[in-house]
Design a protein around this motif. Structure first.
Motif, PDB file in Angstrom:
ATOM      1  N   LYS A  25      -2.168   7.010  16.899  1.00  0.00           N
ATOM      2  CA  LYS A  25      -3.208   7.562  16.022  1.00  0.00           C
ATOM      3  C   LYS A  25      -3.630   6.528  14.979  1.00  0.00           C
ATOM      4  CE  LYS A  25      -1.937  10.154  12.345  1.00  0.00           C
ATOM      5  NZ  LYS A  25      -2.529   9.628  11.101  1.00  0.00           N
ATOM      6  N   ASN A  26      -2.644   5.915  14.341  1.00  0.00           N
ATOM      7  CA  ASN A  26      -2.962   5.033  13.225  1.00  0.00           C
ATOM      8  C   ASN A  26      -3.518   3.688  13.667  1.00  0.00           C
ATOM      9  OD1 ASN A  26      -2.325   7.048  11.527  1.00  0.00           O
ATOM     10  ND2 ASN A  26      -0.300   6.252  10.945  1.00  0.00           N
ATOM     11  N   LYS A  30      -8.577   3.114  13.538  1.00  0.00           N
ATOM     12  CA  LYS A  30      -9.060   1.851  12.958  1.00  0.00           C
ATOM     13  C   LYS A  30      -9.807   1.027  14.003  1.00  0.00           C
ATOM     14  CE  LYS A  30      -6.034   3.571  10.220  1.00  0.00           C
ATOM     15  NZ  LYS A  30      -4.947   2.793   9.671  1.00  0.00           N
ATOM     16  N   SER A 123      -0.454  10.631  -3.996  1.00  0.00           N
ATOM     17  CA  SER A 123      -1.706   9.985  -4.372  1.00  0.00           C
ATOM     18  C   SER A 123      -1.960   8.828  -3.412  1.00  0.00           C
ATOM     19  CB  SER A 123      -1.627   9.480  -5.810  1.00  0.00           C
ATOM     20  OG  SER A 123      -0.554   8.587  -5.926  1.00  0.00           O
ATOM     21  N   ARG A 124      -3.224   8.577  -3.128  1.00  0.00           N
ATOM     22  CA  ARG A 124      -3.527   7.518  -2.163  1.00  0.00           C
ATOM     23  C   ARG A 124      -4.692   6.709  -2.720  1.00  0.00           C
ATOM     24  NH1 ARG A 124      -2.547   9.992   3.740  1.00  0.00           N
ATOM     25  NH2 ARG A 124      -2.449   7.793   4.219  1.00  0.00           N
ATOM     26  N   ASP A 127      -7.539   1.124  -4.975  1.00  0.00           N
ATOM     27  CA  ASP A 127      -7.754  -0.045  -5.829  1.00  0.00           C
ATOM     28  C   ASP A 127      -7.635  -1.371  -5.074  1.00  0.00           C
ATOM     29  OD1 ASP A 127      -5.106   1.286  -5.885  1.00  0.00           O
ATOM     30  OD2 ASP A 127      -4.468  -0.569  -6.846  1.00  0.00           O
ATOM     31  N   MET A 128      -6.698  -1.448  -4.143  1.00  0.00           N
ATOM     32  CA  MET A 128      -6.528  -2.726  -3.428  1.00  0.00           C
ATOM     33  C   MET A 128      -7.667  -2.984  -2.450  1.00  0.00           C
ATOM     34  SD  MET A 128      -2.483  -3.050  -2.781  1.00  0.00           S
ATOM     35  CE  MET A 128      -1.905  -1.379  -2.812  1.00  0.00           C
ATOM     36  N   SER A 165      -0.430  -2.788   1.709  1.00  0.00           N
ATOM     37  CA  SER A 165      -1.128  -1.567   2.136  1.00  0.00           C
ATOM     38  C   SER A 165      -1.735  -1.750   3.528  1.00  0.00           C
ATOM     39  CB  SER A 165      -2.234  -1.245   1.122  1.00  0.00           C
ATOM     40  OG  SER A 165      -3.253  -0.480   1.731  1.00  0.00           O
ATOM     41  N   VAL A 166      -1.445  -0.776   4.381  1.00  0.00           N
ATOM     42  CA  VAL A 166      -1.958  -0.811   5.757  1.00  0.00           C
ATOM     43  C   VAL A 166      -3.492  -0.724   5.732  1.00  0.00           C
ATOM     44  CG1 VAL A 166      -1.998   0.459   7.953  1.00  0.00           C
ATOM     45  CG2 VAL A 166       0.153   0.202   6.684  1.00  0.00           C
ATOM     46  N   GLY A 167      -4.007   0.312   5.068  1.00  0.00           N
ATOM     47  CA  GLY A 167      -5.453   0.533   5.063  1.00  0.00           C
ATOM     48  C   GLY A 167      -6.211  -0.609   4.402  1.00  0.00           C
ATOM     49  N   ASP A 307       6.572   7.453   7.863  1.00  0.00           N
ATOM     50  CA  ASP A 307       6.112   8.542   8.734  1.00  0.00           C
ATOM     51  C   ASP A 307       7.250   9.159   9.547  1.00  0.00           C
ATOM     52  OD1 ASP A 307       3.589   8.217   7.790  1.00  0.00           O
ATOM     53  OD2 ASP A 307       2.840   7.087   9.507  1.00  0.00           O
ATOM     54  N   VAL A 329       7.318   4.761  -0.238  1.00  0.00           N
ATOM     55  CA  VAL A 329       5.907   4.455   0.044  1.00  0.00           C
ATOM     56  C   VAL A 329       4.962   5.482  -0.585  1.00  0.00           C
ATOM     57  CG1 VAL A 329       4.202   4.008   1.861  1.00  0.00           C
ATOM     58  CG2 VAL A 329       6.582   3.258   2.164  1.00  0.00           C
ATOM     59  N   ARG A 373       3.580  14.794   9.803  1.00  0.00           N
ATOM     60  CA  ARG A 373       4.976  14.402  10.048  1.00  0.00           C
ATOM     61  C   ARG A 373       5.954  15.477   9.578  1.00  0.00           C
ATOM     62  NH1 ARG A 373       3.068  10.834  13.569  1.00  0.00           N
ATOM     63  NH2 ARG A 373       1.412   9.662  12.554  1.00  0.00           N
TER      64      ARG A 373
HETATM   65  N1  EPU Z   1      -2.009   2.353  -2.261  1.00  0.00           N
HETATM   66  C1  EPU Z   1      -2.530   2.133  -3.504  1.00  0.00           C
HETATM   67  N2  EPU Z   1      -3.751   1.506  -3.580  1.00  0.00           N
HETATM   68  C2  EPU Z   1      -4.458   1.123  -2.481  1.00  0.00           C
HETATM   69  C3  EPU Z   1      -3.906   1.380  -1.202  1.00  0.00           C
HETATM   70  C4  EPU Z   1      -2.670   1.996  -1.127  1.00  0.00           C
HETATM   71  O1  EPU Z   1      -1.937   2.459  -4.518  1.00  0.00           O
HETATM   72  O2  EPU Z   1      -5.557   0.567  -2.624  1.00  0.00           O
HETATM   73  C5  EPU Z   1      -0.684   3.002  -2.162  1.00  0.00           C
HETATM   74  C6  EPU Z   1      -0.771   4.401  -1.582  1.00  0.00           C
HETATM   75  O3  EPU Z   1      -1.076   5.340  -2.574  1.00  0.00           O
HETATM   76  C7  EPU Z   1       0.604   4.575  -0.991  1.00  0.00           C
HETATM   77  C8  EPU Z   1       0.976   3.162  -0.542  1.00  0.00           C
HETATM   78  O4  EPU Z   1       0.114   2.282  -1.252  1.00  0.00           O
HETATM   79  O5  EPU Z   1       1.497   4.995  -1.970  1.00  0.00           O
HETATM   80  C9  EPU Z   1       0.860   2.919   0.959  1.00  0.00           C
HETATM   81  O6  EPU Z   1      -0.435   3.129   1.382  1.00  0.00           O
HETATM   82  P1  EPU Z   1      -1.088   2.426   2.647  1.00  0.00           P
HETATM   83  O7  EPU Z   1      -2.429   1.947   2.231  1.00  0.00           O
HETATM   84  O8  EPU Z   1      -0.144   1.445   3.257  1.00  0.00           O
HETATM   85  O9  EPU Z   1      -1.220   3.645   3.634  1.00  0.00           O
HETATM   86  P2  EPU Z   1      -2.525   4.161   4.355  1.00  0.00           P
HETATM   87  O10 EPU Z   1      -3.240   3.039   4.997  1.00  0.00           O
HETATM   88  O11 EPU Z   1      -3.271   5.078   3.481  1.00  0.00           O
HETATM   89  C10 EPU Z   1      -1.312   4.441   6.670  1.00  0.00           C
HETATM   90  C11 EPU Z   1      -1.088   5.556   7.654  1.00  0.00           C
HETATM   91  C12 EPU Z   1      -0.077   6.544   7.105  1.00  0.00           C
HETATM   92  C13 EPU Z   1       1.214   5.793   6.828  1.00  0.00           C
HETATM   93  C14 EPU Z   1       0.954   4.631   5.864  1.00  0.00           C
HETATM   94  C15 EPU Z   1       2.167   3.777   5.589  1.00  0.00           C
HETATM   95  C16 EPU Z   1      -3.221   5.740   8.738  1.00  0.00           C
HETATM   96  C17 EPU Z   1      -4.411   6.549   9.024  1.00  0.00           C
HETATM   97  N3  EPU Z   1      -2.330   6.234   7.895  1.00  0.00           N
HETATM   98  O12 EPU Z   1      -1.851   5.056   5.499  1.00  0.00           O
HETATM   99  O13 EPU Z   1       0.141   7.496   8.132  1.00  0.00           O
HETATM  100  O14 EPU Z   1       2.150   6.673   6.266  1.00  0.00           O
HETATM  101  O15 EPU Z   1      -0.082   3.778   6.407  1.00  0.00           O
HETATM  102  O16 EPU Z   1       2.679   3.273   6.738  1.00  0.00           O
HETATM  103  O17 EPU Z   1      -3.043   4.658   9.279  1.00  0.00           O
HETATM  104  C18 EPU Z   1       0.557   9.617   9.078  1.00  0.00           C
HETATM  105  O18 EPU Z   1       0.224   9.115  10.163  1.00  0.00           O
HETATM  106  O19 EPU Z   1       1.077  10.757   8.980  1.00  0.00           O
HETATM  107  C19 EPU Z   1       0.320   8.830   7.852  1.00  0.00           C
HETATM  108  C20 EPU Z   1       0.342   9.372   6.647  1.00  0.00           C
END
Ligand code: EPU
Length: 429
Positions: A25-26, A30, A123-124, A127-128, A165-167, A307, A329, A373
């Motif tokens: 999925k993840n 993308k 919170s998500r 900023d990055m 950060s993944v995203g 996850d 995380v 999850r």
């Molecule tokens: N964060 C910030 N600022 C940013 C970006 C992230 O503070 O600009 C923080 C987030 O708030 C969080 C941490 O950094 O506390 C990690 O966030 P990350 O950006 O790595 O996660 P994401 O890209 O939003 C993806 C997966 C998640 C998975 C995380 C970590 C997708 C669609 N989602 O999220 O998957 O938990 O990476 O590996 O790829 C799931 O599949 O159930 C799921 C939640």
């Protein structure tokens, strides 16, 4: 009165047999966003039948793409000038929509995407993502719940992420692929899904080195071309099956996912007492006794995946001895432990630590899935509980686990999807 679907599981079965794991999925979400980087027909293979793909496909259609989904293959026909706006009604249902930010900005010079907000795991922030795009020359503002980014042409930049950060890594790599000059991202995320998207971008003509390492270097190119790409297997679904086999003292052959992408999780399962062996196109997990308690600390890849933390709690709940599970995380990912407690799990949390004292037996009860999850973790606990567990809000599980119930049935679990009256009380006030 309306009707809703729940999953009903009667605990006690030992899972035995073979399961196939589809694409991640993840990754696929993308890859779909990255298709926007090139005009023409991109084909993505090994696409899982999950709700999130349907939502992402709808978002791409609203941007002017034609999307066709036949069996496990998705064809995305991207117009010369895709739209530039992603509305809140879709973004709030699918946070991964934010991944269109980088591709659309670099292709169209302007993008307006609704802020996704927080969700049931915490919170998500963005900023990055925003800081990186600004370093590449974008002007970013926030208006009426939207993030708006503009840049006639992005330029290469040196970017240091505060957290891998993944995203943010995915958005910035995509944006840099068509920027002028070279971008270096330090402290980048190293997840296999990042390697997957970079692999697709490279096949499209992007110049990227260091994918899967902490420093990724992207040399911008003027244009990318559409490609055919196969999605990497879903390590979270595979890890869920591995834990399920361990908890039920089962014997499960998991195909379609590379065990090297799950090393720490499989190592924990071995420490708990299971035998894990690499097999062609997958791995096998065998367990013949009560698991031993293990401690788990979640971290960005290659650490233990956040996850799979709910699965680690479910495992700890039936293990012999106390376990400490630490979540590093997301700031609210322990919310679901109250549902685990309804199943008799002895869990106490303090900040980002949870202490779980394993019980011989859990006890079936109605519970609610608050996220994908957590929903899967509750189902695993239900497999080991005495009597019947009914999991509601299963749309969350459908977002991430294709054919979960039929696959569980195939392994011998006593589980069904059941249509029940929606008992939400309509009280007047
Ligand atoms: N964060 C910030 N600022 C940013 C970006 C992230 O503070 O600009 C923080 C987030 O708030 C969080 C941490 O950094 O506390 C990690 O966030 P990350 O950006 O790595 O996660 P994401 O890209 O939003 C993806 C997966 C998640 C998975 C995380 C970590 C997708 C669609 N989602 O999220 O998957 O938990 O990476 O590996 O790829 C799931 O599949 O159930 C799921 C939640």
């Amino acid at each position: 009165m309306g009707r809703v679907e729940i999953i009903r599981v009667r605990g006690g079965a030992r899972l035995e047999g073979e399961v196939f794991v589809a694409g991640a999925k993840n990754s696929v979400l993308k890859l779909m966003a990255a298709a926007l980087l090139a005009e023409g027909r991109t084909v993505i293979e090994n696409v899982p039948r999950i709700l999130d793909v349907t939502i992402m496909a709808e978002l791409l259609r609203r941007l002017g793409c034609e999307v066709e989904w036949v069996e496990d293959e998705l064809t995305i026909d991207v117009p010369a000038e895709p739209g530039t706006e992603a509305d809140y009604d879709l973004v709030r249902r699918l946070r991964a929509s934010i991944c269109v930010l980088g591709p659309l900005l670099t292709r169209r010079g302007r993008v307006k995407v609704a802020y996704p907000g927080g969700d049931a795991i915490g919170s998500r922030g963005l900023d990055m993502h925003i800081d990186g795009l600004e370093r590449m020359g974008a002007k970013v503002s926030s208006e009426h719940g939207f993030v708006i980014a503009e840049a006639d042409r992005l330029h290469g930049a040196s970017i240091w992420l505060d957290f891998p950060s993944v995203g943010a890594t995915e958005n910035l790599v995509s944006a840099a692929a068509l920027a002028d000059g070279t971008t270096v991202i330090d402290n980048a995320a190293r997840e296999p899904e990042i390697v997957d998207i970079c692999g697709m971008l490279i096949a499209m003509g992007a110049k990227i080195s260091g994918a899967g390492e902490s420093t990724v270097l992207i040399e911008g190119v003027p244009e990318l071309k559409p490609v055919r790409h196969r999605t990497v297997g879903d390590r979270m679904v595979a890890g869920t099956w591995a834990v399920a086999a361990t908890m039920t003292r089962g014997d499960v052959l998991v195909r379609g996912a590379d065990p090297r992408n799950l090393e720490i999780a499989l190592d924990k399962i071995c420490t708990a007492g299971a035998q894990v062996s690499a097999e062609q196109d997958g791995f096998r997990v065998k367990m013949d006794h009560r698991p031993k308690a293990v401690d788990v600390v979640t971290l960005p890849y290659p650490g233990f995946p956040t996850d799979l933390m709910p699965m680690a709690i479910a495992l700890a709940a039936v293990s012999d001895g106390p376990s400490m599970v630490t979540e590093n995380v997301f700031d609210a990912r322990f919310m679901f432990v109250n549902e685990m407690a309804r199943l008799g799990a002895d869990v106490r949390t303090d900040g980002h630590h949870a202490v779980v004292r394993g019980r011989d037996q859990l006890s079936g009860a109605p519970v609610t899935a608050h996220d994908i999850r957590a929903g899967a973790g509750l189902l695993l606990a239900g497999l080991c509980a005495d009597g019947v567990t009914e999991v509601s809000d299963i749309r969350h599980i459908d977002r991430g686990y294709p054919a979960f119930v039929p696959q569980l049935q195939g392994l011998g679990a006593d589980v069904q999807r059941v249509d029940v009256p929606d008992d939400e009380l309509a009280l007047e006030f």
